[in-house]
Scaffold this motif. Sequence first.
Motif, mmCIF file in Angstrom:
data_model
loop_
_atom_site.group_PDB
_atom_site.id
_atom_site.type_symbol
_atom_site.label_atom_id
_atom_site.label_comp_id
_atom_site.label_asym_id
_atom_site.label_seq_id
_atom_site.Cartn_x
_atom_site.Cartn_y
_atom_site.Cartn_z
ATOM 1 N N GLN A 16 0.834 -1.201 0.000
ATOM 2 C CA GLN A 16 0.000 0.000 0.000
ATOM 3 C C GLN A 16 0.868 1.251 0.000
ATOM 4 N N ARG A 17 1.930 1.211 0.801
ATOM 5 C CA ARG A 17 2.838 2.358 0.869
ATOM 6 C C ARG A 17 3.559 2.553 -0.461
ATOM 7 N N PHE A 18 3.969 1.456 -1.102
ATOM 8 C CA PHE A 18 4.647 1.549 -2.397
ATOM 9 C C PHE A 18 3.729 2.211 -3.430
ATOM 10 N N VAL A 19 2.480 1.764 -3.483
ATOM 11 C CA VAL A 19 1.517 2.334 -4.433
ATOM 12 C C VAL A 19 1.307 3.818 -4.133
ATOM 13 N N GLN A 20 1.186 4.148 -2.853
ATOM 14 C CA GLN A 20 0.996 5.548 -2.471
ATOM 15 C C GLN A 20 2.176 6.407 -2.904
ATOM 16 N N MET A 21 3.402 5.909 -2.674
ATOM 17 C CA MET A 21 4.588 6.668 -3.056
ATOM 18 C C MET A 21 4.688 6.803 -4.571
ATOM 19 N N ALA A 22 4.352 5.720 -5.298
ATOM 20 C CA ALA A 22 4.444 5.749 -6.757
ATOM 21 C C ALA A 22 3.467 6.747 -7.367
ATOM 22 N N LEU A 23 2.290 6.878 -6.750
ATOM 23 C CA LEU A 23 1.242 7.722 -7.329
ATOM 24 C C LEU A 23 1.125 9.079 -6.643
ATOM 25 N N ASP A 24 2.026 9.357 -5.725
ATOM 26 C CA ASP A 24 1.935 10.579 -4.928
ATOM 27 C C ASP A 24 1.994 11.844 -5.775
ATOM 28 N N THR A 25 2.729 11.802 -6.879
ATOM 29 C CA THR A 25 2.875 12.999 -7.716
ATOM 30 C C THR A 25 1.838 13.059 -8.836
ATOM 31 N N GLU A 26 0.962 12.060 -8.905
ATOM 32 C CA GLU A 26 -0.042 12.033 -9.964
ATOM 33 C C GLU A 26 -1.276 12.847 -9.561
ATOM 34 N N ALA A 27 -1.954 13.387 -10.557
ATOM 35 C CA ALA A 27 -3.149 14.202 -10.312
ATOM 36 C C ALA A 27 -4.358 13.285 -10.142
ATOM 37 N N LEU A 28 -4.459 12.683 -8.964
ATOM 38 C CA LEU A 28 -5.556 11.767 -8.683
ATOM 39 C C LEU A 28 -5.773 11.676 -7.177
ATOM 40 N N GLU A 29 -6.927 11.122 -6.807
ATOM 41 C CA GLU A 29 -7.240 10.860 -5.402
ATOM 42 C C GLU A 29 -7.138 9.356 -5.179
ATOM 43 N N LEU A 30 -6.288 8.943 -4.235
ATOM 44 C CA LEU A 30 -6.068 7.525 -3.980
ATOM 45 C C LEU A 30 -6.779 7.094 -2.708
ATOM 46 N N ARG A 31 -7.539 5.998 -2.822
ATOM 47 C CA ARG A 31 -8.154 5.364 -1.659
ATOM 48 C C ARG A 31 -7.584 3.954 -1.565
ATOM 49 N N GLN A 32 -7.524 3.411 -0.357
ATOM 50 C CA GLN A 32 -6.942 2.087 -0.181
ATOM 51 C C GLN A 32 -7.867 1.207 0.651
ATOM 52 N N ALA A 33 -7.863 -0.082 0.320
ATOM 53 C CA ALA A 33 -8.646 -1.072 1.064
ATOM 54 C C ALA A 33 -7.791 -2.318 1.230
ATOM 55 N N GLY A 34 -8.001 -3.041 2.337
ATOM 56 C CA GLY A 34 -7.182 -4.208 2.623
ATOM 57 C C GLY A 34 -7.842 -5.539 2.343
ATOM 58 N N SER A 35 -9.079 -5.521 1.858
ATOM 59 C CA SER A 35 -9.792 -6.768 1.575
ATOM 60 C C SER A 35 -10.928 -6.479 0.606
ATOM 61 N N VAL A 36 -11.514 -7.547 0.085
ATOM 62 C CA VAL A 36 -12.656 -7.393 -0.815
ATOM 63 C C VAL A 36 -13.828 -6.756 -0.076
ATOM 64 N N ASP A 37 -14.098 -7.239 1.135
ATOM 65 C CA ASP A 37 -15.217 -6.684 1.910
ATOM 66 C C ASP A 37 -15.030 -5.192 2.158
ATOM 67 N N GLU A 38 -13.793 -4.805 2.489
ATOM 68 C CA GLU A 38 -13.517 -3.390 2.747
ATOM 69 C C GLU A 38 -13.676 -2.568 1.472
ATOM 70 N N ALA A 39 -13.231 -3.118 0.347
ATOM 71 C CA ALA A 39 -13.350 -2.407 -0.926
ATOM 72 C C ALA A 39 -14.818 -2.220 -1.312
ATOM 73 N N VAL A 40 -15.601 -3.290 -1.174
ATOM 74 C CA VAL A 40 -17.021 -3.213 -1.523
ATOM 75 C C VAL A 40 -17.741 -2.226 -0.610
ATOM 76 N N ALA A 41 -17.411 -2.264 0.684
ATOM 77 C CA ALA A 41 -18.044 -1.341 1.628
ATOM 78 C C ALA A 41 -17.711 0.105 1.268
ATOM 79 N N LEU A 42 -16.469 0.351 0.874
ATOM 80 C CA LEU A 42 -16.062 1.705 0.498
ATOM 81 C C LEU A 42 -16.818 2.171 -0.742
ATOM 82 N N LEU A 43 -16.948 1.283 -1.728
ATOM 83 C CA LEU A 43 -17.663 1.650 -2.954
ATOM 84 C C LEU A 43 -19.148 1.881 -2.678
#
Length: 245
Positions: A16-43
């Motif tokens: 998660q940290r690697f992805v955050q660092m890689a995309l930190d300079t990109e013009a986007l909003e990043l959200r993170q989830a640690g499981s399928v259930d968490e991802a579905v709940a967020l959506l």
Amino acid sequence: MSLPHVLAVDDDEIIQRFVQMALDTEALELRQAGSVDEAVALLRSEGPVDLILTDLMLPGASGVDLVRTLRATPALLGSARIVVLSAGLNSATSQRLEAQGVWRQLHKPIAVSELQTAVRAALGMEQPVLEPDKPRRVTPDATPEQRAIDLHFGGDAALFHAFRTSCAAQFALDVTQGNALARAGDLPGLRRHAHSLASVFATLGEEAAATQARALQHACAQGQSSAIALWPALAQVLEHLSQKQ
């Protein structure tokens, strides 16, 4: 104009940290989830995003399950493209993912530039102008660390060292988690743990450690009772790397 939203699904905090660092300079909003259930709940709570970036090996339901759920629930998927980022890709899995409409499949370990390029393409963002006459090469006598910097971090030593520092802080927690899984005899959990560690070690240029993690992952996948005995040696590697700056 609002920024595009990206949802990254991975249970490994280091990835998660690697992805955050890689995309930190990109013009986007990043959200993170640690499981399928968490991802579905967020959506469900926040609505669809523009891009979903997911691992395959997750606790509980898998990344393949997430893809199926999203395809079966258009209100959650919206118009998002799905990109799979995993070390567990094989031909059979790739075919299933293609049949489910996955936009792109990326292999771990991945270079920062490759991840950035894929995300920009998925979001329809303008790509930076590259200098084709100056390809980055890894010299045969480069140290493992320099190879990792060149291959995975585009030659950015500062970014590599920042990532390694964040890894060192997490490795002590990884030892505790692995010890608990080993004591419980939880082979599926230990397999996921080793799978994640193998990708992290490879990204850091620690190939010997990555090989040990893959051996543990394979033994757990085969259901070998001896798999638990492989964990203490890997825990020692983690303890050593947690002190490496």
